[in-house]
Design a protein around this motif. Structure first.
Motif, mmCIF file in Angstrom:
data_model
loop_
_atom_site.group_PDB
_atom_site.id
_atom_site.type_symbol
_atom_site.label_atom_id
_atom_site.label_comp_id
_atom_site.label_asym_id
_atom_site.label_seq_id
_atom_site.Cartn_x
_atom_site.Cartn_y
_atom_site.Cartn_z
ATOM 1 N N ILE A 146 0.837 -1.212 0.000
ATOM 2 C CA ILE A 146 0.000 0.000 0.000
ATOM 3 C C ILE A 146 0.869 1.259 0.000
ATOM 4 C CG2 ILE A 146 -1.539 1.368 1.472
ATOM 5 C CD1 ILE A 146 -3.158 -1.082 1.963
ATOM 6 N N THR A 147 2.003 1.197 0.679
ATOM 7 C CA THR A 147 2.906 2.359 0.713
ATOM 8 C C THR A 147 3.406 2.698 -0.685
ATOM 9 O OG1 THR A 147 3.613 1.724 2.929
ATOM 10 C CG2 THR A 147 4.993 3.322 1.753
ATOM 11 N N LYS A 150 0.586 4.318 -2.744
ATOM 12 C CA LYS A 150 0.403 5.724 -2.365
ATOM 13 C C LYS A 150 1.511 6.605 -2.943
ATOM 14 C CE LYS A 150 -2.043 4.734 1.964
ATOM 15 N NZ LYS A 150 -1.969 4.751 3.443
ATOM 16 N N ASP A 177 -5.120 8.146 3.797
ATOM 17 C CA ASP A 177 -5.579 7.293 4.896
ATOM 18 C C ASP A 177 -6.874 6.557 4.555
ATOM 19 O OD1 ASP A 177 -3.429 8.138 6.346
ATOM 20 O OD2 ASP A 177 -4.537 9.598 7.550
ATOM 21 N N ASP A 178 -7.585 7.028 3.530
ATOM 22 C CA ASP A 178 -8.862 6.413 3.168
ATOM 23 C C ASP A 178 -8.711 5.276 2.157
ATOM 24 O OD1 ASP A 178 -10.188 8.218 4.811
ATOM 25 O OD2 ASP A 178 -10.443 9.689 3.194
ATOM 26 N N LEU A 179 -7.464 4.982 1.760
ATOM 27 C CA LEU A 179 -7.264 3.943 0.745
ATOM 28 C C LEU A 179 -7.660 2.561 1.262
ATOM 29 C CD1 LEU A 179 -6.319 2.930 -1.988
ATOM 30 C CD2 LEU A 179 -3.954 2.943 -1.135
ATOM 31 N N GLU A 180 -7.242 2.218 2.484
ATOM 32 C CA GLU A 180 -7.522 0.885 3.003
ATOM 33 C C GLU A 180 -9.018 0.582 3.077
ATOM 34 O OE1 GLU A 180 -5.146 2.854 4.062
ATOM 35 O OE2 GLU A 180 -3.389 1.734 4.746
ATOM 36 N N PRO A 181 -9.854 1.473 3.662
ATOM 37 C CA PRO A 181 -11.299 1.154 3.670
ATOM 38 C C PRO A 181 -11.908 1.106 2.268
ATOM 39 C CG PRO A 181 -10.873 3.329 4.649
ATOM 40 C CD PRO A 181 -9.560 2.650 4.488
ATOM 41 N N LEU A 183 -10.337 -0.041 -0.402
ATOM 42 C CA LEU A 183 -9.970 -1.368 -0.924
ATOM 43 C C LEU A 183 -10.867 -2.451 -0.320
ATOM 44 C CD1 LEU A 183 -6.056 -1.207 -0.838
ATOM 45 C CD2 LEU A 183 -7.541 -0.996 -2.830
ATOM 46 N N GLU A 184 -11.129 -2.329 0.975
ATOM 47 C CA GLU A 184 -11.987 -3.301 1.651
ATOM 48 C C GLU A 184 -13.387 -3.316 1.020
ATOM 49 O OE1 GLU A 184 -13.721 -3.838 6.141
ATOM 50 O OE2 GLU A 184 -11.716 -2.988 5.930
#
Length: 327
Positions: A146-147, A150, A177-181, A183-184
């Protein structure tokens, strides 16, 4: 002599609701003087014809036929109006190819490839005057950093299920910071995800179809969504977005777009009517390919019926040309 046509609707994804509405529009506008139409529902329960005055009649999948009151009905062709799986991803097309029944959509290979946004972009990249936004494609069962994502992409970006439609599971990410949710959310819809840089531009959608062997381009619709982007609500709620048909383009832009979308249609070996979504970048006017929809919506709020009207054609004549070209 009338052709006997199966109008196939339903499906096994969240888009089945739209499929039913699309099929209703098509059924109302298929020329009853030329076609005898049987609306066939496909869902988890089976494939069946449901007459208004009788019980469900199951399709014989050996040859895609019906038997009603002792009479066997075989079809001359199929008008596929299923958005998403199995109507748009090549599965049904492969089945109909195996039993030798013609249909109104792209073939099995084209349908399967174009359901994958990342693969489609890779194929159309290189067409003259066509640009694609920078993107990263990731897979659920493959490790990804993820890093690095980004660092590689500029905000904002869109996170999309790679094979989904109707913008289901899609998010516009403005903060890293909103990338992970995001992707989920997208992984709930698909095992492959496309993360794509946002293009600052005017959004358009244009129908392209083949009739009498010639590729024709309908007037494009310019989309001005009231939401953050053209999501499911904006697509299917009347008044949720401003839609201008024909869209506001200069003659140069219109001519260039027509050449690009015809080239996309040819390169992807399309058939029937497709819809191509694109941006014209604000600063440069460059054409940026978004995606292609090989079974575009035909509901009363959908773009294709709007564009057919702007083209100066009746839907009855339009659907006749689609059926006659394919079947």
């Amino acid at each position: 002599m009338k052709k006997t046509i199966a109008l196939l609707t339903g499906g096994t994804t969240g888009e089945w609701v739209v499929s039913v509405k699309s099929a209703a529009t098509i059924a109302q506008n298929l020329d009853s003087d030329k076609f005898e139409v049987y609306k066939i529902m496909l869902n988890e329960s089976g494939w069946f014809y449901e007459p208004a005055d009788s019980v469900k009649v199951a399709i014989d999948k050996n040859d895609f036929s019906l038997t009603i009151a002792g009479r066997k009905i075989k079809f001359d062709g199929v008008f596929i109006a299923i958005h998403g799986s199995p109507g748009e991803d090549g599965k049904l097309q492969g089945y109909f190819d195996m039993i030798g029944l013609p249909y109104t959509t792209c073939n099995a290979l084209t349908s399967a490839i174009t359901m994958n946004k990342g693969y489609t972009k890779a194929i159309v990249n290189g067409i003259k005057d066509l640009n694609v936004a920078k993107s990263v494609q990731i897979f659920r069962n493959t490790s990804f950093d993820i890093t690095n994502i980004k660092a590689e992409l500029k905000l904002p970006y869109f996170v999309k299920p790679n094979s989904g439609g109707s913008s289901i599971g899609m998010t516009k990410v403005k903060h890293a910071d909103d990338l992970e949710p995001a992707l989920e959310k997208a992984f709930k819809e698909d095992d492959q995800i496309l993360i794509e840089e946002f293009v600052e531009g005017r959004e358009f959608s244009v129908g392209v179809f083949k009739a009498k062997g010639e590729i024709k381009v309908l007037p494009a619709t310019e989309v001005i969504p009231s939401n953050e982007f053209f999501d499911f609500e904006a697509k299917y709620t009347p008044g949720a977005s401003e839609e201008i048909t024909p869209g506001r383009m200069t003659d140069e832009e219109k001519n260039r777009v027509e050449e690009v979308v015809k080239a996309v249609y040819e390169k992807l070996n399309c058939n029937g009517v497709v819809r191509i979504d694109y941006f014209l970048e604000h600063e440069t006017g460059k054409f940026f390919f978004i995606e292609i929809n090989t079974i575009p919506g035909q509901t009363i709020t959908s773009f294709i019926p709007q564009q057919v009207a702007a083209y100066g054609m009746q839907l009855k004549d339009f659907y006749t040309q689609i059926v006659e070209e394919s079947i």
